[in-house]
Write a protein that holds these residues in place. Structure first.
Motif: not given
Length: 460
Positions: A172-191
């Motif tokens: 993965q490049a140092t500078n990137n964009v990641i988009v996640t859509v669907g059903k998951f836990a908010v805390t998988d990504i935040f906090d």
């Protein structure tokens, strides 16, 4: 209580024993589109970016019991002064498939069983991160995650990404964009926090593994529908997420409907302090839904001469909040963390717990100095508080998401947690956990409470 909650289920013991012996664990499948033979040399010839399937799994059992404590009175949501031994078990598969360049879809079917202490009631900073707000004596199947992730490389050096649950190996490049859509836990990504975020591996207390006042969108099991965008540039990352709240506070989510919603924005800054990596994150969120004001509930109760009930005065409104999340490596074997979180406190908790202000901090120590490099000692403490409006509501007999003793002699809820995680093999760990809870549910008339825990965890 069923015997299932008072002793280990034979299947749990069998699977965990097999994990320690290495009889069935250690399987890590990464299959290419073309058939891959059994020869190691042929497997090694497949580029990691060509691996199109991934399969991981985990099994976790958490058993807890608390000692008896002083309780001159109890209410509907009170922790029982003499509760039985309880346990939760979850077994999860992490199934991944590459779709096109940078795109992955992940499915996590899971079997759950068990209860938190007292039906996951009685303490705002609840002591088991393996406990849900809904429990069952018998194992049941559900799908907590089904999501699509699209990674877009922008520029910079290519960095290696290790394979793991819900993550393909690759670059993965140092500078990137990641988009996640669907059903998951908010805390998988935040906090997220490297030292306190995973109840299957580190601490167990809800208000230590997550920011206590962070009322993130979630159903009764902790998952929801929505999407997030993460934009990373060199030393910083900016995250934006929009998620579905439950149709009413602390409820199941039966269908996709963003009439009740939560907006989340997080900025992360990375740095090296004395050549040791660290992160500082600032998170703000705003929940928009039908929710009650504590004052409205109290006024109605006075007018009708009944017990305060937030369910009777809900109307569409907003509940914002903020989290400051810090982690810092102090040495190759010691890391420290802290979280400070707060919300306005005038309205009822919607999804997570009855906490308006929370401060947690702790350290995680690897066992290299005593020749147990994979073992971990964790020490942490947290102080949880509620607003004046929430205090008056609970004192008048009102019930919150997790707390409500029928009366209240208010004091901040204080919790200390200590655990030792012993890695029997690279695939299995046994953790002993102790928590001391002062003023459970903010009530200095009850407690203190000692909670003893045992966690068995295996992965393949």
């Amino acid at each position: 209580m069923s015997p299932f909650n008072s002793r280990k289920h034979p299947l749990v013991i069998l699977l965990f024993a097999l994990a320690i012996n290495g009889s069935v664990w250690g399987v890590n499948l990464a299959l290419a589109d073309e058939q891959i033979g059994a020869q190691d040399t042929k497997q090694d010839s497949v580029a990691i970016e060509d691996q199109s399937w991934s399969l991981y799994g985990q099994l976790t059992n958490i058993t807890q019991r608390h000692g008896s404590f002083n309780a001159p009175y109890s209410g509907t949501n009170s922790l029982s002064p003499q509760g039985p031994t309880v346990e939760t078990t979850d077994a999860t598969l992490f199934i991944g498939r590459r779709l096109w360049q940078g795109a992955e879809v992940w499915l996590n079917p899971e079997i759950d069983q068990g209860f938190g202490m007292n039906g996951t009631l009685g303490v705002a900073g609840f002591p088991s991160g393996g406990a849900y707000k809904i429990g069952e004596n018998k194992p049941y199947l559900r799908v907590p995650r089904l999501f699509l992730r699209q990674s877009i490389d922008l520029s910079g050096e290519l960095n290696s990404v290790e394979a793991g649950p819900n993550q393909f190996a690759g670059h993965q490049a140092t500078n990137n964009v990641i988009v996640t859509v669907g059903k998951f836990a908010v805390t998988d990504i935040f906090d997220a926090n490297s030292y306190a975020h995973d109840p299957r591996a580190d601490f167990l207390n809800w208000s230590i593994i997550d920011a206590g006042a962070y009322d993130y969108a979630a159903d009764s099991w902790g998952y929801t529908y929505g999407g997030a965008v993460e934009w990373t540039q060199d030393w910083w990352t900016l995250r934006f997420g929009f998620f579905q709240l439950s149709p009413v506070p602390n409820a199941k989510i039966a269908r996709v409907n963003f009439g009740e919603n939560s907006t989340n924005i997080e900025f992360e800054a990375r740095q090296n302090w004395l050549n040791h990596p660290g992160k500082v994150k600032l998170l703000v969120w705003d929940n928009q839904a039908r929710m009650a004001s504590y004052r409205d509930a109290l006024v109605l109760a006075q007018q009708t001469k009944t017990i305060s009930d937030v369910a009777l005065v809900r109307r569409y409104s907003s509940r914002p909040g903020v989290v400051l999340n810090v982690e810092q490596e102090l040495s190759p074997t010691v890391g420290a963390f802290a979280r400070l979180s707060a919300d306005r406190g005038d309205k009822e908790a919607y999804e997570f717990s009855d906490i308006n202000h929370s401060l947690s901090a702790g350290v995680s120590i690897k066992g290299a100095s005593w020749n147990r490099a994979d073992d971990t000692v964790g020490i942490a403490g947290v102080v949880n508080r509620i607003s004046g409006d929430a205090q008056h509501y609970l004192a008048a007999g009102g019930l919150g998401v997790l707390v409500g003793d029928g009366a209240l002699n208010y004091a901040p809820e204080k919790i200390a947690e200590l655990h030792y995680s012993w890695h029997a093999t690279s695939y299995a760990a046994v953790t002993l956990d102790y928590q001391h809870i002062t003023n459970p549910a903010y009530n200095q008339d009850r407690g203190p409470v000692s909670v003893y825990g045992l966690r068995l965890h295996a992965n393949f």
